[in-house]
Design a protein around this motif. Structure first.
Motif, short mmCIF file in Angstrom:
data_model
loop_
_atom_site.label_atom_id
_atom_site.label_comp_id
_atom_site.label_asym_id
_atom_site.label_seq_id
_atom_site.Cartn_x
_atom_site.Cartn_y
_atom_site.Cartn_z
N THR A 119 35.36 29.16 17.14
CA THR A 119 36.75 29.17 16.70
C THR A 119 37.55 30.25 17.45
O THR A 119 36.99 31.23 17.94
CB THR A 119 36.83 29.44 15.19
N PRO A 120 38.87 30.07 17.56
CA PRO A 120 39.68 31.05 18.29
C PRO A 120 39.54 32.48 17.77
O PRO A 120 39.49 33.43 18.57
CB PRO A 120 41.11 30.53 18.09
N ASN A 145 34.27 18.21 11.40
CA ASN A 145 35.28 18.96 12.14
C ASN A 145 35.52 18.35 13.52
O ASN A 145 34.80 17.44 13.95
CB ASN A 145 34.85 20.43 12.26
N LEU A 146 36.51 18.86 14.22
CA LEU A 146 36.90 18.32 15.52
C LEU A 146 35.76 18.36 16.52
O LEU A 146 35.51 17.39 17.25
CB LEU A 146 38.10 19.09 16.06
N LEU A 170 42.64 24.32 19.85
CA LEU A 170 41.48 24.25 18.95
C LEU A 170 41.89 24.60 17.52
O LEU A 170 41.42 23.97 16.56
CB LEU A 170 40.38 25.20 19.44
N TRP A 171 42.73 25.60 17.36
CA TRP A 171 43.21 25.97 16.02
C TRP A 171 43.91 24.78 15.37
O TRP A 171 43.61 24.40 14.23
CB TRP A 171 44.16 27.16 16.14
N VAL A 206 34.37 24.62 26.28
CA VAL A 206 35.76 24.89 26.67
C VAL A 206 36.24 26.20 26.06
O VAL A 206 36.85 27.03 26.74
CB VAL A 206 36.67 23.73 26.23
N SER A 207 35.94 26.41 24.79
CA SER A 207 36.35 27.64 24.14
C SER A 207 35.67 28.85 24.78
O SER A 207 36.30 29.88 25.04
CB SER A 207 36.01 27.57 22.65
N ALA A 208 34.36 28.72 25.09
CA ALA A 208 33.61 29.82 25.69
C ALA A 208 34.13 30.16 27.08
O ALA A 208 34.00 31.30 27.54
CB ALA A 208 32.13 29.47 25.76
#
Length: 359
Positions: A255-256, A178-179, A164-165, A200-202
């Motif tokens: 964000t990460p 943004n992505l 993600l970064w 996915v990040s969560a």
């Protein structure tokens, strides 16, 4: 959807009156979990209800309103608190390794989430929403935990956050370009801060919670459990703050830096609850949070439905009346507190009857 207790609940006796172990004997992890973990979940749902139901969003204290874009306020910690509690519960629950209960839970959360969004917007729901994200993130974390080794899980989390970064760095962080926005527009038709990449990040927050829950099983005393979780939380908080120098803290993009910092802060809150609950007091002072935590889904569903139906016509007149006496900020907070009080009354009534609704 009815059960004798919440996920992993070790008995029907309310926490406020449960017996404490004798002095000199360490309580089991299940006993500690009922108090500290339910309190963590209760704090998350209390803040969620309070933040989601401002009487006047413009007049609410800034800390209880999400940052417009980059930034970190108390409101940004609400969702991570809940996701981490989901992960800890997953590690402590005897049902979590089995596929059928997990699939049923995720499906029901998704359907309930769609119903809530449909009622709110008065048309068939989009596929994104709070409960939908919880369902998807939980499924991803469950799959990682089921099919990957502990090292493989760590690699999964690292690849997700690093990917993600890199992706956001190449596409930029601006809204709409943004992505995450591009992926949501391609797959869902429109950008959403509860979209696919956010899910996915969560999932890494839920997965991190499972690591904490698994570690708690191995630690014999309340003090040691609190110290372990505090150490993990402190380390993640430092890493998250350091990462924020290069990666913006942004809840809408998950964000990460936001994820790692939120995991650290959530662990520190849990550590405080573990320490406090481990003092073996008959009444810990955490009972109101535990009441909300044992029926968190009910609290969220009831207040979400009420806020968009029966309470909606009364909101402006009530807020205006209070504002005429005490000002708009007080009126905004009073309305949010009233909705939270409704959630507590419903959960307390269910708790008194030893009724706990879960999926």
């Amino acid at each position: 959807m009815y059960a004798a207790g919440p996920a992993g609940y070790t008995g029907a006796v309310p926490t406020a009156v449960r017996p404490r172990p004798a002095i000199g004997r360490a309580p089991s992890i299940s006993t500690t979990r009922v108090g500290a973990l339910d309190a963590l979940r209760g704090l998350a749902i209390a803040l969620m209800v309070f933040v989601n139901n401002p009487g006047d969003r413009e007049a609410m204290p800034a800390q209880f309103v999400h940052s417009p874009w980059h930034g970190y306020r108390v409101a940004e910690l609400v969702f991570p608190l809940f996701l981490v509690s989901v992960g800890v519960s997953m590690a402590l629950s005897s049902r979590s390794p089995r596929a059928r209960p997990m699939l049923r839970r995720a499906a029901l959360l998704f359907v309930i989430g769609c119903v809530l969004v449909s009622v709110k917007y008065r048309h068939p729901a989009p596929s994104t929403g709070t409960l939908q994200l919880i369902a998807g993130a939980s499924m991803l974390a469950w799959a990682a935990r089921r099919w990957l080794s502990r090292r493989g899980q760590a690699v999964y989390a690292a690849v997700v956050l690093a990917g993600l970064w890199i992706g956001f760095t190449f596409t930029g962080w601006a809204a709409g370009t943004n992505l995450a926005a591009r992926v949501d527009r391609l797959v869902l038709g429109a950008p959403s801060d509860l979209g696919l990449l956010g899910m996915v990040s969560a999932s890494t927050l839920v997965l991190g919670g499972t690591w904490i829950g698994a570690a708690l099983r191995l630690v014999p005393t309340p003090r040691a459990r609190a110290m372990l979780v505090a150490g993990a939380g402190g380390l993640a908080t430092v890493v998250g703050l350091a990462a924020a120098a290069a990666i913006p803290l942004n809840k809408r993009l998950w964000t990460p830096s936001y994820v790692v910092l939120s995991f650290g802060l959530s662990c520190l809150v849990l550590a405080a609850f573990l320490w406090w609950d481990g003092r073996r007091l008959r009444r810990t002072g955490l009972e109101p949070l535990e009441t909300l935590g044992t029926n968190a889904l009910v609290a969220y569903v009831v207040t979400s439905l009420a806020a968009t139906t029966v309470l909606l016509p009364a909101q402006d007149p009530v807020v205006d009346t209070i504002a005429g006496v005490a000002g708009r900020p007080v009126a905004a907070v009073a309305w949010a507190a009233g909705v939270l009080a409704l959630a507590y009354v419903v959960c307390r009534a269910l708790q008194r009857r030893r009724v706990f609704l879960r999926v």
